[in-house]
Enzyme design. Sequence first.
Site, PDB file in Angstrom:
ATOM      1  CG  ASP A   4       1.796  23.781  22.488  1.00  0.00           C
ATOM      2  OD1 ASP A   4       2.116  22.591  22.707  1.00  0.00           O
ATOM      3  OD2 ASP A   4       2.626  24.684  22.289  1.00  0.00           O
ATOM      4  CE  LYS A  45      -5.487   0.415  -7.521  1.00  0.00           C
ATOM      5  NZ  LYS A  45      -4.909   0.276  -6.157  1.00  0.00           N
ATOM      6  NE  ARG A  75      -5.483   4.191  -5.264  1.00  0.00           N
ATOM      7  CZ  ARG A  75      -6.271   3.569  -4.400  1.00  0.00           C
ATOM      8  NH1 ARG A  75      -7.506   3.968  -4.232  1.00  0.00           N
ATOM      9  NH2 ARG A  75      -5.815   2.554  -3.699  1.00  0.00           N
ATOM     10  CG  ASP A 123      -5.225   3.963   3.523  1.00  0.00           C
ATOM     11  OD1 ASP A 123      -5.646   4.027   4.682  1.00  0.00           O
ATOM     12  OD2 ASP A 123      -4.907   4.977   2.866  1.00  0.00           O
ATOM     13  N   GLY A 144     -10.465  -0.649   0.432  1.00  0.00           N
ATOM     14  CA  GLY A 144     -11.267  -0.567  -0.792  1.00  0.00           C
ATOM     15  C   GLY A 144     -10.720  -1.448  -1.906  1.00  0.00           C
TER      16      GLY A 144
HETATM   17  C1  R5P Z   1      -1.741   1.531  -4.068  1.00  0.00           C
HETATM   18  O1  R5P Z   1      -1.000   1.777  -4.994  1.00  0.00           O
HETATM   19  C2  R5P Z   1      -1.346   0.640  -2.921  1.00  0.00           C
HETATM   20  O2  R5P Z   1      -0.450  -0.351  -3.333  1.00  0.00           O
HETATM   21  C3  R5P Z   1      -2.553   0.015  -2.263  1.00  0.00           C
HETATM   22  O3  R5P Z   1      -3.223  -0.801  -3.197  1.00  0.00           O
HETATM   23  C4  R5P Z   1      -3.502   1.069  -1.763  1.00  0.00           C
HETATM   24  O4  R5P Z   1      -2.824   2.038  -1.044  1.00  0.00           O
HETATM   25  C5  R5P Z   1      -4.570   0.461  -0.897  1.00  0.00           C
HETATM   26  O5  R5P Z   1      -5.436   1.464  -0.486  1.00  0.00           O
HETATM   27  P1  R5P Z   1      -6.945   1.158  -0.073  1.00  0.00           P
HETATM   28  O6  R5P Z   1      -6.889   0.034   0.930  1.00  0.00           O
HETATM   29  O7  R5P Z   1      -7.448   2.435   0.519  1.00  0.00           O
HETATM   30  O8  R5P Z   1      -7.685   0.780  -1.325  1.00  0.00           O
END
Ligand code: R5P
Length: 319
Positions: free
Chosen positions: A37, A192, A194, A222, A225
Site C-alpha cells: 500500500d 536572477k 523566478r 535541480d 534551468g
Molecule cells: C535556488 O535558489 C538554488 O540555489 C538553485 O539555483 C536552484 O534550486 C536550481 O534550480 P534549477 O536547477 O531547477 O534551476
Amino acid sequence: MEKLQLISGRGNQTIAKKISKLLRIPLTPIKQETLADGEIYVRVLNSVRNSDVFVIQSLSRPVNDNLMELLITIDALKRASAKEITVVCPYLCYSRQDRKAVSREPITSKLIADLITRAGADRLLTVDLHVDQIQGFYDIPVDVLIAYPLFAQYLLKKKYKNMVVVAPDTGAVRRGRKLATLLNVPLVIVDKRRPEHNKAEIVSLIGDVEKKTAVILDDIIDTGGTVSYLADVLKERGAKDVIICATHALFSKEAPQKLQDCAVSKILVADTVELTPDKKIKKVEIISMVPILAKVIKRIHDGKSLGKLFKWEDKEAPL
Ligand code: R5P
C-alpha cells in the site's frame, strides 16, 4: 565509551557504504521494505542499546519516501534504546522552502526540522544548507559541512587561468564570495528572478566576465534551468570558458540533457545525491564528501571539536 554504529537508509547507499568502509565499521543490518500500500516498514536487526548511532540518509528522490523512512528509522532506534542518534543527511530536502515569500505559503523547511527532532534525533550533520538560517529551525545541534573548499582544491590543481566566481543569485553571494576569496579571484553577481517554480530569468550581471573562465557556484542543480541558462548568458557576454560547481546534483527532469547541451565545459558536483547511470553525463566530475563526512562522524563520536577540520575558514572574507 558507547559503541559507534552506522545505519544506511535507502536514500544514498553508495555514500553510506563508502563511509562505512573508510571508518572500518560495518553497516548495522536493517530491514527496509515498501509495502503493497506504499507504507514503509523498518526493523533494525542488531541491538543498538546504549550505542551512538549515525543514520545516513540523503533526502533526494523519492523525497517523501526517503524522509518517511528516516523518521521511522529514528523511531525504531529510539524505542530500541539507542543512546545518541545523529542524522547524517548529505542532502536535506525542502531547504528551499525556508520562508513565506507570498501569503498562505508554508515554511516546510521548519516543518522538516520539527519532524526530525520530534522523531528523536539528537543531532543533525548535513552538507551545504540552502541558507544557513535553517540551522535555527532545529533545537538540536546542527553541523554543516561545505563543499566549496573541495571545488577550490580541484580548480587550483587544474590551474585554470583568469577565473571569476559567479554567484547565480543574490542568495548565493556569501558562498560565492568565500570561494572567490579562496581562489583569490573577483566575484560576479547575477540578478536572477523566478517568475514561477523551476523557471529562471536573468535581469543583469554585476561584474566583468569577458575573456574569463567563469566558475558558477550553486548549492543545487535541480532542473538545470538556472545554471544552463546562465552559462549561455555568460558565453554571450564574452566568457572564454564556463565551469559549474554545485553541491547537490538532483538532476531532475531533462537536466542531464540541458547540461550536456549548454555552453559549459565541466560540471563539478559532490556525491551528496546518488547519480543513477542515466544521469551521469560526460561533463560531470564527482568530488567526494566521504572523507570529510567520515572524519566528522568519528570526531562527533569521540567528542572532539570540528573547528580544526575547517582551517580554510581563516581565509574567508569577513561578512
Ligand atoms: C535556488 O535558489 C538554488 O540555489 C538553485 O539555483 C536552484 O534550486 C536550481 O534550480 P534549477 O536547477 O531547477 O534551476
